[in-house]
Motif scaffolding. Structure first.
Motif, mmCIF file in Angstrom:
data_model
loop_
_atom_site.group_PDB
_atom_site.id
_atom_site.type_symbol
_atom_site.label_atom_id
_atom_site.label_comp_id
_atom_site.label_asym_id
_atom_site.label_seq_id
_atom_site.Cartn_x
_atom_site.Cartn_y
_atom_site.Cartn_z
ATOM 1 N N SER A 56 0.819 -1.209 0.000
ATOM 2 C CA SER A 56 0.000 0.000 0.000
ATOM 3 C C SER A 56 0.854 1.261 0.000
ATOM 4 O O SER A 56 0.452 2.290 -0.548
ATOM 5 N N GLU A 57 2.028 1.199 0.604
ATOM 6 C CA GLU A 57 2.915 2.360 0.664
ATOM 7 C C GLU A 57 3.830 2.448 -0.553
ATOM 8 O O GLU A 57 4.187 3.549 -0.986
ATOM 9 N N CYS A 58 4.213 1.304 -1.091
ATOM 10 C CA CYS A 58 5.203 1.285 -2.164
ATOM 11 C C CYS A 58 4.580 1.362 -3.550
ATOM 12 O O CYS A 58 5.188 1.874 -4.488
ATOM 13 N N GLY A 59 3.365 0.841 -3.689
ATOM 14 C CA GLY A 59 2.697 0.909 -4.980
ATOM 15 C C GLY A 59 3.026 -0.260 -5.884
ATOM 16 O O GLY A 59 3.874 -1.112 -5.577
ATOM 17 N N PRO A 60 2.377 -0.319 -7.041
ATOM 18 C CA PRO A 60 2.535 -1.466 -7.948
ATOM 19 C C PRO A 60 3.906 -1.582 -8.599
ATOM 20 O O PRO A 60 4.228 -2.627 -9.165
ATOM 21 N N SER A 61 4.707 -0.523 -8.540
ATOM 22 C CA SER A 61 6.039 -0.590 -9.147
ATOM 23 C C SER A 61 7.025 -1.398 -8.317
ATOM 24 O O SER A 61 8.101 -1.763 -8.809
ATOM 25 N N PRO A 82 21.763 24.813 -0.196
ATOM 26 C CA PRO A 82 20.689 24.497 -1.141
ATOM 27 C C PRO A 82 19.735 23.449 -0.578
ATOM 28 O O PRO A 82 20.127 22.564 0.177
ATOM 29 N N LYS A 83 18.471 23.588 -0.947
ATOM 30 C CA LYS A 83 17.428 22.647 -0.552
ATOM 31 C C LYS A 83 16.775 22.064 -1.805
ATOM 32 O O LYS A 83 16.821 22.683 -2.876
ATOM 33 N N ALA A 84 16.168 20.901 -1.642
ATOM 34 C CA ALA A 84 15.453 20.265 -2.748
ATOM 35 C C ALA A 84 14.281 19.468 -2.188
ATOM 36 O O ALA A 84 14.324 18.987 -1.049
ATOM 37 N N VAL A 85 13.242 19.342 -2.992
ATOM 38 C CA VAL A 85 12.065 18.555 -2.640
ATOM 39 C C VAL A 85 11.784 17.582 -3.770
ATOM 40 O O VAL A 85 11.694 17.990 -4.940
ATOM 41 N N THR A 86 11.654 16.304 -3.441
ATOM 42 C CA THR A 86 11.364 15.266 -4.425
ATOM 43 C C THR A 86 10.215 14.405 -3.914
ATOM 44 O O THR A 86 10.230 13.994 -2.752
ATOM 45 N N PHE A 87 9.246 14.144 -4.781
ATOM 46 C CA PHE A 87 8.045 13.421 -4.366
ATOM 47 C C PHE A 87 7.616 12.422 -5.431
ATOM 48 O O PHE A 87 7.837 12.634 -6.629
ATOM 49 N N GLY A 88 6.973 11.358 -4.961
ATOM 50 C CA GLY A 88 6.277 10.467 -5.876
ATOM 51 C C GLY A 88 4.963 11.099 -6.284
ATOM 52 O O GLY A 88 4.224 11.628 -5.447
ATOM 53 N N ALA A 89 4.648 11.062 -7.572
ATOM 54 C CA ALA A 89 3.429 11.706 -8.062
ATOM 55 C C ALA A 89 2.177 11.076 -7.488
ATOM 56 O O ALA A 89 1.150 11.732 -7.340
ATOM 57 N N GLN A 90 2.252 9.790 -7.152
ATOM 58 C CA GLN A 90 1.094 9.070 -6.617
ATOM 59 C C GLN A 90 1.202 8.853 -5.104
ATOM 60 O O GLN A 90 0.592 7.927 -4.567
ATOM 61 N N ASP A 91 1.940 9.697 -4.439
ATOM 62 C CA ASP A 91 2.072 9.590 -2.985
ATOM 63 C C ASP A 91 0.744 9.986 -2.341
ATOM 64 O O ASP A 91 0.395 11.164 -2.287
ATOM 65 N N ILE A 103 8.115 12.460 -9.382
ATOM 66 C CA ILE A 103 8.419 11.217 -10.094
ATOM 67 C C ILE A 103 7.124 10.496 -10.427
ATOM 68 O O ILE A 103 6.412 10.034 -9.535
ATOM 69 N N GLN A 104 6.816 10.406 -11.697
ATOM 70 C CA GLN A 104 5.588 9.745 -12.129
ATOM 71 C C GLN A 104 5.631 8.249 -11.814
ATOM 72 O O GLN A 104 6.646 7.589 -12.014
ATOM 73 N N GLY A 105 4.508 7.748 -11.325
ATOM 74 C CA GLY A 105 4.397 6.325 -11.013
ATOM 75 C C GLY A 105 4.884 5.948 -9.640
ATOM 76 O O GLY A 105 4.669 4.808 -9.203
ATOM 77 N N ALA A 106 5.528 6.876 -8.944
ATOM 78 C CA ALA A 106 6.056 6.574 -7.616
ATOM 79 C C ALA A 106 5.024 6.907 -6.550
ATOM 80 O O ALA A 106 4.309 7.904 -6.645
ATOM 81 N N HIS A 107 4.968 6.080 -5.515
ATOM 82 C CA HIS A 107 4.109 6.311 -4.363
ATOM 83 C C HIS A 107 4.966 6.844 -3.207
ATOM 84 O O HIS A 107 5.918 7.573 -3.435
ATOM 85 N N HIS A 108 4.644 6.485 -1.967
ATOM 86 C CA HIS A 108 5.345 7.074 -0.830
ATOM 87 C C HIS A 108 6.767 6.552 -0.665
ATOM 88 O O HIS A 108 7.623 7.248 -0.128
ATOM 89 N N LEU A 109 7.018 5.338 -1.117
ATOM 90 C CA LEU A 109 8.358 4.759 -0.976
ATOM 91 C C LEU A 109 9.112 4.851 -2.296
ATOM 92 O O LEU A 109 9.585 3.865 -2.846
#
Length: 345
Positions: free
Chosen positions: A227-232, A283-292, A315-321
């Motif tokens: 549920s956290e990682c997604g189908p990938s 410097p700072k950066a933010v990276t997220f899964g699109a399906q989080d 990141i398209q297709g990525a969930h929380h993990l």
């Protein structure tokens, strides 16, 4: 006594009641919904007491702890016996900070890629993994542990990559010791607190039974992970299930979990504290899964604005993990931050 004296005159069946039970006082019944709620409450109470009584022998039967895996590396970080891992032998340093219900093993996929050009470190924050459990499990306390690890291992101004609730720990470490670090990434995390329910102690032995049932169930662990990682993400094999289970079976892990849930919840900082990051030159950066699904769709943009980071990487297709499901894309985002790192900031 006549029906009119009882106030029942004109009520259907009142005369029959007086004939069958002369002298009886007929009281109006409670509304049906109140009767249903009362019975439901009694049923819940009986079930709760029964389950509590059954949980005591079950907890005794499933009690016991396991030893940490052999061959782990430890260092004393701000007085805490801290487990850590390393990858790579050269290049600029990167320190990985895990989130809630994770540990340094969670970084394996990403760390292997980053280790091709960097020295990569990860630690188990107190309350997680195989580090010593020492309360309070606050972001301030864990930030001191993180900076203590950097000092103990003589890591020169690393870039911090923090996942989920680890963002608060990394942010606090940077705010407290800005000259110790050269960059900061929030990965699938906003750094804000998750309120503590503060009531797990009310469940008594039932909470232990639930935890033991989940830990003993391969299906439950795989379901939570999926549920956290997604189908990938690939399905967890037996070794993967054991990797998630074992840290919660070592000595002190269970009590550490309850202490965290009842006093802290998910480690986090107020938005006003996080906004102080905008005043720092690193410097700072933010990276997220699109399906989080843990956060709102517009969360990455608002988080980046609050901490003074440029437009986020999504990141398209990525969930929380995303660190597990899309390590190559996350690694590319980390490399972009490393290129902007400020060693003399």
């Amino acid at each position: 006594m006549a029906t009119d004296e009882l106030g029942l005159e004109g009520v259907d069946g009142a005369e029959d009641l007086e004939e069958e039970h002369p002298g009886a006082v007929h009281l109006p019944r409670r509304p049906w919904h109140r009767r249903v709620l009362r019975r439901a409450a009694k049923t819940v109470a009986v079930v709760f007491v029964t389950l509590t009584m059954l949980s005591v022998p079950y907890n005794a039967y499933t009690a016991g702890t396991v030893a940490p895996p052999p061959g782990l590396s430890y260092v004393t970080a701000d007085g805490i016996h801290t487990r850590y891992e390393t990858w790579g032998t050269g290049g600029s340093p990167i320190v990985l900070v895990h989130g809630a219900f994770e540990d340094s093993d969670s970084w394996q996929n990403l760390a292997t890629l980053l280790a091709q050009d960097h020295r990569v470190y990860a630690l188990d924050l107190t309350g997680s993994g195989y580090s010593q459990r020492v309360s309070p499990y606050t972001p301030q306390y864990m930030a001191a542990q993180l900076t203590g690890l950097v000092a103990a291992l003589h890591i020169d101004r690393p870039v911090l990559v923090s996942h989920s609730s680890g963002a608060a720990v990394a942010a606090e470490a940077v705010l407290e010791s800005p000259h110790t670090y050269s960059g900061l990434m929030f990965l699938d995390g906003d750094g804000l607190p998750i309120p503590s329910p503060g009531v797990t102690w009310l469940l008594g032995p039932l909470r232990t039974s639930v935890l033991h049932l989940v830990l003993r169930s391969d299906w439950a662990i795989r379901t939570i992970y999926a549920s956290e990682c997604g189908p990938s993400c690939p399905r967890l094999d037996a070794a993967g299930v054991e990797r998630f289970r074992r840290p919660y079976q070592v000595a002190g892990a269970e009590q550490g979990l309850w202490d965290t849930l009842d006093t802290v919840g998910g480690p986090g900082l107020p938005a006003s504290r996080l906004s102080q990051l905008t005043q720092l030159c690193l410097p700072k950066a933010v990276t997220f899964g699109a399906q989080d699904s843990v956060f709102a769709a517009d969360a990455p943009e608002s988080i980046a604005a609050n901490i003074g980071a440029p437009a986020p990487t999504v990141i398209q297709g990525a969930h929380h993990l995303s660190l597990i499901s899309h390590p190559a894309q996350v690694a590319a985002s980390v490399e972009a931050l490393v290129e902007r790192a400020a060693p003399n900031c």
